[in-house]
Write a protein that holds these residues in place. Structure first.
Motif, PDB file in Angstrom:
ATOM      1  N   PHE A 334     -29.470   9.766   5.790  1.00 41.53           N
ATOM      2  CA  PHE A 334     -29.096   8.413   5.542  1.00 41.53           C
ATOM      3  C   PHE A 334     -27.977   8.248   4.581  1.00 41.53           C
ATOM      4  O   PHE A 334     -26.625   7.526   4.772  1.00 41.53           O
ATOM      5  N   TYR A 335     -28.018   9.117   3.484  1.00 40.06           N
ATOM      6  CA  TYR A 335     -26.798   8.838   2.711  1.00 40.06           C
ATOM      7  C   TYR A 335     -25.703   9.923   2.849  1.00 40.06           C
ATOM      8  O   TYR A 335     -24.374   9.625   2.831  1.00 40.06           O
ATOM      9  N   SER A 336     -25.959  10.792   3.658  1.00 41.28           N
ATOM     10  CA  SER A 336     -24.830  11.790   4.218  1.00 41.28           C
ATOM     11  C   SER A 336     -24.164  11.062   5.072  1.00 41.28           C
ATOM     12  O   SER A 336     -22.697  11.356   5.082  1.00 41.28           O
ATOM     13  N   ARG A 337     -24.329  10.052   5.885  1.00 39.65           N
ATOM     14  CA  ARG A 337     -23.587   9.429   6.760  1.00 39.65           C
ATOM     15  C   ARG A 337     -22.548   8.221   6.101  1.00 39.65           C
ATOM     16  O   ARG A 337     -21.730   8.096   6.664  1.00 39.65           O
ATOM     17  N   ILE A 338     -22.653   8.223   4.923  1.00 39.04           N
ATOM     18  CA  ILE A 338     -21.771   7.393   4.305  1.00 39.04           C
ATOM     19  C   ILE A 338     -20.777   8.081   3.598  1.00 39.04           C
ATOM     20  O   ILE A 338     -19.721   7.571   3.289  1.00 39.04           O
ATOM     21  N   ASN A 339     -20.969   9.451   3.488  1.00 36.16           N
ATOM     22  CA  ASN A 339     -20.050  10.331   2.730  1.00 36.16           C
ATOM     23  C   ASN A 339     -18.695  10.621   3.792  1.00 36.16           C
ATOM     24  O   ASN A 339     -18.778  10.333   4.962  1.00 36.16           O
ATOM     25  N   PRO A 340     -17.619  11.055   3.340  1.00 33.16           N
ATOM     26  CA  PRO A 340     -16.349  11.158   3.908  1.00 33.16           C
ATOM     27  C   PRO A 340     -16.618  12.310   4.868  1.00 33.16           C
ATOM     28  O   PRO A 340     -17.197  13.271   4.863  1.00 33.16           O
ATOM     29  N   LEU A 341     -15.689  12.198   6.090  1.00 32.44           N
ATOM     30  CA  LEU A 341     -15.699  13.199   7.048  1.00 32.44           C
ATOM     31  C   LEU A 341     -14.726  14.038   7.025  1.00 32.44           C
ATOM     32  O   LEU A 341     -13.381  13.723   6.176  1.00 32.44           O
ATOM     33  N   SER A 342     -14.724  15.206   7.497  1.00 30.53           N
ATOM     34  CA  SER A 342     -13.580  16.372   7.598  1.00 30.53           C
ATOM     35  C   SER A 342     -13.543  16.977   8.790  1.00 30.53           C
ATOM     36  O   SER A 342     -14.522  16.868   9.451  1.00 30.53           O
ATOM     37  N   LEU A 343     -12.432  17.804   8.783  1.00 26.04           N
ATOM     38  CA  LEU A 343     -12.364  18.750  10.285  1.00 26.04           C
ATOM     39  C   LEU A 343     -11.941  19.802   9.787  1.00 26.04           C
ATOM     40  O   LEU A 343     -11.161  20.254   9.053  1.00 26.04           O
ATOM     41  N   LEU A 344     -12.990  20.887  10.514  1.00 31.13           N
ATOM     42  CA  LEU A 344     -12.680  22.434  10.436  1.00 31.13           C
ATOM     43  C   LEU A 344     -11.864  22.906  11.625  1.00 31.13           C
ATOM     44  O   LEU A 344     -12.538  22.742  12.589  1.00 31.13           O
ATOM     45  N   VAL A 345     -10.602  23.077  11.369  1.00 28.22           N
ATOM     46  CA  VAL A 345      -9.689  23.444  12.530  1.00 28.22           C
ATOM     47  C   VAL A 345      -9.553  24.955  12.755  1.00 28.22           C
ATOM     48  O   VAL A 345      -8.997  25.866  11.744  1.00 28.22           O
ATOM     49  N   ALA A 346     -10.026  25.598  13.872  1.00 31.37           N
ATOM     50  CA  ALA A 346      -9.944  26.988  13.860  1.00 31.37           C
ATOM     51  C   ALA A 346      -8.914  27.191  15.003  1.00 31.37           C
ATOM     52  O   ALA A 346      -9.339  26.951  16.502  1.00 31.37           O
ATOM     53  N   LEU A 347      -7.712  27.655  14.903  1.00 29.55           N
ATOM     54  CA  LEU A 347      -6.831  27.895  15.994  1.00 29.55           C
ATOM     55  C   LEU A 347      -7.040  29.309  16.802  1.00 29.55           C
ATOM     56  O   LEU A 347      -7.466  30.001  16.179  1.00 29.55           O
ATOM     57  N   ASN A 348      -6.961  29.133  18.075  1.00 27.52           N
ATOM     58  CA  ASN A 348      -6.993  30.279  19.096  1.00 27.52           C
ATOM     59  C   ASN A 348      -5.672  30.983  18.954  1.00 27.52           C
ATOM     60  O   ASN A 348      -4.783  30.823  18.296  1.00 27.52           O
ATOM     61  N   ASP A 349      -5.648  32.142  19.815  1.00 26.75           N
ATOM     62  CA  ASP A 349      -4.488  33.012  19.763  1.00 26.75           C
ATOM     63  C   ASP A 349      -3.290  32.096  20.578  1.00 26.75           C
ATOM     64  O   ASP A 349      -2.072  32.610  20.022  1.00 26.75           O
ATOM     65  N   SER A 350      -3.149  30.950  20.931  1.00 26.10           N
ATOM     66  CA  SER A 350      -2.136  30.154  21.174  1.00 26.10           C
ATOM     67  C   SER A 350      -1.783  29.346  20.056  1.00 26.10           C
ATOM     68  O   SER A 350      -1.058  28.400  20.404  1.00 26.10           O
ATOM     69  N   GLN A 351      -2.510  29.335  19.166  1.00 28.87           N
ATOM     70  CA  GLN A 351      -2.246  28.461  17.854  1.00 28.87           C
ATOM     71  C   GLN A 351      -2.716  26.913  18.320  1.00 28.87           C
ATOM     72  O   GLN A 351      -1.878  25.877  17.882  1.00 28.87           O
ATOM     73  N   GLN A 352      -3.628  26.807  19.317  1.00 27.25           N
ATOM     74  CA  GLN A 352      -4.243  25.607  19.474  1.00 27.25           C
ATOM     75  C   GLN A 352      -5.765  25.442  19.246  1.00 27.25           C
ATOM     76  O   GLN A 352      -6.418  26.293  19.073  1.00 27.25           O
ATOM     77  N   ALA A 353      -5.969  24.099  18.994  1.00 26.53           N
ATOM     78  CA  ALA A 353      -7.577  23.960  18.877  1.00 26.53           C
ATOM     79  C   ALA A 353      -7.944  22.602  19.405  1.00 26.53           C
ATOM     80  O   ALA A 353      -7.034  21.574  19.327  1.00 26.53           O
ATOM     81  N   GLU A 354      -8.946  22.370  19.760  1.00 26.45           N
ATOM     82  CA  GLU A 354      -9.466  20.908  20.172  1.00 26.45           C
ATOM     83  C   GLU A 354     -11.042  20.616  20.005  1.00 26.45           C
ATOM     84  O   GLU A 354     -11.895  21.841  19.768  1.00 26.45           O
ATOM     85  N   GLY A 355     -11.488  19.608  19.919  1.00 24.21           N
ATOM     86  CA  GLY A 355     -12.896  19.304  19.547  1.00 24.21           C
ATOM     87  C   GLY A 355     -13.137  17.760  19.864  1.00 24.21           C
ATOM     88  O   GLY A 355     -12.413  17.122  20.200  1.00 24.21           O
ATOM     89  N   GLN A 356     -14.477  17.394  19.705  1.00 23.43           N
ATOM     90  CA  GLN A 356     -15.069  16.424  19.955  1.00 23.43           C
ATOM     91  C   GLN A 356     -15.830  15.677  19.050  1.00 23.43           C
ATOM     92  O   GLN A 356     -16.675  16.634  18.134  1.00 23.43           O
ATOM     93  N   LEU A 357     -15.845  14.336  18.635  1.00 22.87           N
ATOM     94  CA  LEU A 357     -16.785  13.746  17.793  1.00 22.87           C
ATOM     95  C   LEU A 357     -17.559  12.364  18.293  1.00 22.87           C
ATOM     96  O   LEU A 357     -16.870  11.600  18.967  1.00 22.87           O
ATOM     97  N   TYR A 358     -18.903  12.601  18.519  1.00 22.12           N
ATOM     98  CA  TYR A 358     -19.651  11.597  18.933  1.00 22.12           C
ATOM     99  C   TYR A 358     -20.328  10.826  17.757  1.00 22.12           C
ATOM    100  O   TYR A 358     -20.709  11.498  16.783  1.00 22.12           O
ATOM    101  N   TRP A 359     -19.925   9.610  17.666  1.00 19.83           N
ATOM    102  CA  TRP A 359     -20.271   8.782  16.402  1.00 19.83           C
ATOM    103  C   TRP A 359     -21.001   7.532  16.825  1.00 19.83           C
ATOM    104  O   TRP A 359     -20.496   6.692  17.717  1.00 19.83           O
ATOM    105  N   ASP A 360     -22.139   7.053  16.206  1.00 15.48           N
ATOM    106  CA  ASP A 360     -22.659   5.819  16.379  1.00 15.48           C
ATOM    107  C   ASP A 360     -23.468   5.366  15.200  1.00 15.48           C
ATOM    108  O   ASP A 360     -23.195   6.219  14.055  1.00 15.48           O
ATOM    109  N   ASN A 361     -24.334   4.233  15.135  1.00 13.95           N
ATOM    110  CA  ASN A 361     -24.902   3.836  14.059  1.00 13.95           C
ATOM    111  C   ASN A 361     -26.477   4.766  13.726  1.00 13.95           C
ATOM    112  O   ASN A 361     -26.820   4.402  12.733  1.00 13.95           O
ATOM    113  N   GLY A 362     -26.475   5.561  14.785  1.00 14.02           N
ATOM    114  CA  GLY A 362     -27.641   6.650  14.613  1.00 14.02           C
ATOM    115  C   GLY A 362     -29.077   6.022  14.664  1.00 14.02           C
ATOM    116  O   GLY A 362     -30.199   6.633  14.416  1.00 14.02           O
TER     117      GLY A 362
END
Length: 368
Positions: A334-362
């Protein structure tokens, strides 16, 4: 428990009506409202169905069904298919009234109970809730999570728990989280009784408390990534915990690896599974990998390497080409959902990365 009892037939509509009444009278006690027990989820146990009586107290009648020519490896083959369950000639009825033998639908018993349980939970709470069941069948994952059952906190159980976890679409975990892999599961619990030794972290010492806190904080930090994987499993039928071969099926070496596992496509987990071990022989498939703890680029791929694994350290590697959403951990979700979000970006050999985030009220059903 060695008593005369009946097992509900969840294929029948009348049973579902009875089941709904039983659950609702716990949630809203019709005799004494102050005795009502509010809950957010339902945990179903023993629904293989399981029994401490082999067949029935008076024995089984059909020798051919209970002792067929081929019997799988059970606890006791000499006891037949009714070992710790019902007699195979037991009569059940489908919703349209068609009779079926328990022999033909045994593996569907838990499946038939799962969706009605979730529907009842939604009706009572008007919230999403959760159902955890010990017995599942293909498609059960869209309604509930699976737990392994009564595995123990023993070293020889750890690799088995990984095998069990990666064989289910929406696996939630086993019974004990006191050891290394347990704390990095998507769901962990400790079950104890008066005759067993306490296994919660504070029952040990300050060193173990600190180790537990650090590892559990990693899991809390990764909850946005895990939450997204859970949504994808619910919506598309993908897996949350998966073996390496799911992502690297062309690499034959991954086909026999069962002591490592992945969260989704991007987080590789290589836990300690042997008592006293201070290193892990881990395989990193042919991709760019980064050490989760240090962000260091790993300079080998497609091979086994001995990785340092001192007490309190679980080897975690992030696959290049992916972005993992994270969130600062807190005491509860409950309290962790209030905290700031961050992104951990890991580049591949082409120096690219992608990801998804699903978010709702839980909490609410169908709310984004």
């Amino acid at each position: 428990y060695r008593a005369y009892a009946a097992f509900p037939d969840f294929f029948q509509n009348s049973t579902i009506t009875w089941w709904a009444r039983e659950i609702s009278e716990v949630y809203n006690n019709p005799q004494n409202f102050s005795m009502s027990l509010k809950f957010d989820g339902i945990w179903i146990d023993m629904n293989e169905p399981s029994s401490f009586v082999h067949g029935s107290v008076s024995g089984c009648r059909n020798q051919e069904l209970n002792f067929p020519p081929y019997i799988p490896q059970l606890g006791e083959r000499s006891q037949g298919l009714s070992y710790k369950t019902l007699c195979m000639e037991g009569q059940q009825f489908l919703a349209d009234g068609s009779p079926v033998r328990h022999y033909d639908v045994h593996n569907l018993y838990g499946w038939a109970q799962t969706k009605p349980t979730l529907d009842i939970l939604h009706e009572l709470t008007q919230e999403r809730g959760i159902v955890v069941t010990r017995s599942t069948f293909p498609t059960s994952g869209q309604w509930a999570g699976h737990w392994l059952g009564d595995n123990t906190a023993a070293w020889n159980q750890l690799d088995k728990s990984i095998i069990g976890g990666t064989s289910k679409k929406c696996h939630f975990g086993g019974d004990k989280i006191g050891l290394s892999p347990g704390k990095i599961r998507i769901y962990g619990k400790i079950r104890e009784k008066m005759t067993t030794t306490r296994q919660d972290p504070v029952a040990w010492n300050s060193t173990f408390e600190e180790i537990s806190r650090n590892v559990l904080n990693i899991r809390y930090r990764l909850l946005p990534y895990l939450y997204t994987l859970m949504h994808q499993a619910h919506a598309t039928g993908s897996t949350v915990v998966r073996p390496l071969l799911h992502e690297f099926v062309g690499d034959r070496r991954t086909w026999e690896i069962f002591k490592q596992f992945l969260w989704g496509p991007a987080l590789l987990i290589s836990p300690v599974l042997e008592k006293g071990a201070v290193e892990v022989n881990a395989y990193l498939p042919d991709a760019r990998w980064y050490d989760y703890h240090t962000d260091e680029f790993i300079r080998f791929r497609g091979q086994f390497q001995n990785l340092s694994a001192p007490l309190g350290h679980i080897n975690l590697h992030v696959r290049g080409g992916y972005i993992l959403p994270q969130q600062d951990p807190a005491q509860t979700t409950f309290y962790s959902r209030i905290n700031p979000l961050s992104l951990l970006v890991a580049l591949n050999d082409s120096q690219q990365a992608e990801g998804q985030l699903y978010w709702d009220n839980g909490v609410q059903i169908g709310e984004f």
